[in-house]
Design a protein around this motif. Structure first.
Motif, PDB file in Angstrom:
ATOM      1  N   UNK A  79      -1.851  -1.568  -3.903  1.00  0.00           N
ATOM      2  CA  UNK A  79      -2.770  -0.437  -3.789  1.00  0.00           C
ATOM      3  C   UNK A  79      -1.995   0.844  -4.072  1.00  0.00           C
ATOM      4  N   UNK A  80      -2.221   1.411  -5.244  1.00  0.00           N
ATOM      5  CA  UNK A  80      -1.596   2.685  -5.602  1.00  0.00           C
ATOM      6  C   UNK A  80      -2.464   3.804  -5.028  1.00  0.00           C
ATOM      7  N   UNK A  82       4.279   1.733   2.262  1.00  0.00           N
ATOM      8  CA  UNK A  82       5.323   2.635   1.797  1.00  0.00           C
ATOM      9  C   UNK A  82       5.184   4.014   2.430  1.00  0.00           C
ATOM     10  N   UNK A  83       6.337   4.574   2.739  1.00  0.00           N
ATOM     11  CA  UNK A  83       6.453   5.938   3.254  1.00  0.00           C
ATOM     12  C   UNK A  83       7.686   6.564   2.620  1.00  0.00           C
ATOM     13  N   UNK A  84       7.735   7.886   2.605  1.00  0.00           N
ATOM     14  CA  UNK A  84       8.888   8.550   1.991  1.00  0.00           C
ATOM     15  C   UNK A  84      10.118   8.537   2.889  1.00  0.00           C
ATOM     16  N   UNK A  85       9.903   8.351   4.191  1.00  0.00           N
ATOM     17  CA  UNK A  85      11.025   8.209   5.126  1.00  0.00           C
ATOM     18  C   UNK A  85      10.533   7.412   6.324  1.00  0.00           C
ATOM     19  N   UNK A  86      11.460   6.731   7.004  1.00  0.00           N
ATOM     20  CA  UNK A  86      11.069   5.902   8.145  1.00  0.00           C
ATOM     21  C   UNK A  86      10.439   6.726   9.257  1.00  0.00           C
ATOM     22  N   UNK A 146       0.850  -1.192   0.000  1.00  0.00           N
ATOM     23  CA  UNK A 146       0.000   0.000   0.000  1.00  0.00           C
ATOM     24  C   UNK A 146       0.886   1.243   0.000  1.00  0.00           C
ATOM     25  N   UNK A 147       0.751   2.078  -1.010  1.00  0.00           N
ATOM     26  CA  UNK A 147       1.539   3.307  -1.044  1.00  0.00           C
ATOM     27  C   UNK A 147       0.811   4.418  -0.291  1.00  0.00           C
TER      28      UNK A 147
END
Length: 307
Positions: free
Chosen positions: A84-85, A36-40, A11-12
């Motif tokens: 899942x976009x 997904x995340x852009x940073x932890x 899942x983004x």
């Protein structure tokens, strides 16, 4: 697709809103989730505690980096069953006043990035002859509103990619769905408002032109008593994926049709969709004499042996 099979979701944009709610619900039902995340630092502690696995992905990165993230996702559990976009943000400005760099950036996140990530997973889905691709669209991706041209156009582009992809992957038993949320009380409007540099257009000042639309749409939903619940959305999407609950019988193979790829979520989007369909029907009917008049006459078809 067995309703009892444990699935792995990718899942983004799972750090908030619809993405986070869907991740939590899938985990609560015993599925696995790669979020997904852009940073932890943006990975929600609640998802970590629930067993979600983080994956760094920036959809504004290069195609190669996005595809690499897809390949990394496959290594976490050895498979992905549901992509899942969902990640996205909106440019909400009248067309004349759009910053074209912002338009390109939004298309990167809403269209080009999801297509690149999907490309990374398609060989895996084809090899296993199973998989589901859920592209999150919008009410605005099906029917336009003043001020929402860039956002709606990007969502409509992803919709048509989804439609075409569904035909292409049908022989491989890969399912494609377009999720169409209406108005939900997430941080989308707050974030869009925070980056909106055109709140007070001096030219497009009518409500029908989208004037202050980011403020007015939430107000209108409060007045109408219609606000979507992300937890209920997550439950319905889970049921659509597994073919259970309210979605039983709607899945291809259970009596559902592949052409039923749009999943309206919210009373507002369902009603808007039905109204738009009626308008399109009237549009086609009233122009029928014109569109029928442009065909080559039957007696001249012999002059077009190769089309």
């Amino acid at each position: 697709m067995s309703a009892q099979t444990e699935k792995v979701w990718l899942i983004t944009g799972a750090n908030s809103g619809i993405g986070r709610a869907l991740a939590h619900y899938a985990l609560s039902q015993g599925d696995k989730v790669i979020a997904t995340v852009r940073s932890l630092s943006k990975f929600p502690e609640s998802l970590k505690k629930a067993g979600g696995q983080p994956l760094i992905l920036d959809l504004s990165a290069s195609d190669a980096d996005i595809r690499k993230a897809g390949e990394e996702a496959l290594k976490i559990y050895g498979q992905v069953d549901v992509l899942v976009n969902n990640a996205g943000w909106g440019v909400v400005v009248p067309v004349e006043e759009l910053d074209m760099d912002e338009v390109r950036a939004s298309f990167q996140t809403l269209v080009f990035g999801p297509v690149a990530l999907t490309q990374a997973l398609l060989p895996h889905f084809r090899e296993r002859r199973t998989g589901q691709i859920l592209n999150v669209s919008s009410n605005g991706g099906f029917a336009g509103y003043g001020g929402w041209g860039a956002y709606s156009a990007a969502k409509a582009a992803l919709d048509l990619f989804s439609d075409c992809l569904s035909h292409e992957v049908a022989p491989f038993n890969i399912r494609v769905l377009i999720l169409m949320p209406g108005y939900f009380s997430t941080n989308f409007f707050q974030y869009a408002a925070s980056v909106d540099k055109h709140k007070d257009s001096t030219v497009y000042t009518e409500p029908s032109q989208g004037f202050r639309t980011l403020e007015e749409i939430p107000k209108s939903h409060v007045a109408a008593g219609q606000i979507g619940d992300v937890e209920k959305l997550a439950a319905r999407v889970y049921e659509v994926v597994h073919g259970t609950g309210m979605a039983k019988g709607l899945v291809e193979g259970q009596g559902g049709k592949r052409d039923w790829l749009r999943v309206p979520l919210g009373s507002d989007v369902g009603e808007r969709m039905l109204g738009r369909i009626q308008t399109l029907k009237e549009n086609a009917e009233v122009f029928e004499p014109i569109w029928r008049s442009t065909d080559v006459e039957p007696e001249r078809l012999k002059y077009f042996p190769r089309g």
